[in-house]
Design a protein around this motif. Structure first.
Motif: not given
Length: 152
Positions: A127-152
């Motif tokens: 909720k805090r991140i959504k208030q800061h960012n406003g509308e956004d297509n990117r996931e505010f929070l992500k969690y994964m085991s071992q490796v978290l990989q994304e393209s930016i």
């Protein structure tokens, strides 16, 4: 562009346009990996024990200087709630320095977390991140085991 506070800090490991940004602590298997296919400038900054010495803090801050994106990264054993608390605390302590950036939380655990869908810490942080960012297509929070990989 990233401001001089981060660019000139002794806690900054680098600010450049490398193709792959990797966050990994020696001796641990957890890894956060960003593919920078458009060769934008990124800064990798150590928070824990450098930018923030006292209190709760996450491990790293990854800044996309061009698109003004700030990724707070925590490499953790298995305690997701603790990791989210550390990210929340780091955002609070650095909010003035990154006020023009959209913020995101990333957690990499060494084993799969037992999701607690109604975790008040997670709900509050999203909720805090959504208030800061406003509308956004990117996931505010992500969690994964071992490796978290994304393209930016």
């Amino acid at each position: 562009m990233c401001n001089d506070l981060f660019r000139k800090s002794e806690c900054t490991e680098y600010c450049d346009n490398r193709r792959t940004i990797v966050v990994k602590d020696s001796g641990n298997s957890q890894e956060y990996r960003v593919t920078n296919s458009s060769k934008k400038e990124f800064c990798k900054i150590r928070i824990d024990g450098c930018l923030i010495i006292e209190g709760e803090k996450c491990d790293y801050l990854i800044l996309d200087c061009q698109d003004k994106l700030a990724f707070f990264v925590e490499l953790k054993g298995h305690d997701l709630k603790k990791a989210l608390t550390q990210i929340d605390s780091s955002i609070s302590r650095l909010k003035d320095e990154i006020q023009n950036f959209k913020i995101y939380g990333r957690v990499v655990l060494n084993r799969t977390p037992t999701p607690n869908i109604n975790s008040s810490i997670e709900i509050k942080l999203k909720k805090r991140i959504k208030q800061h960012n406003g509308e956004d297509n990117r996931e505010f929070l992500k969690y994964m085991s071992q490796v978290l990989q994304e393209s930016i």
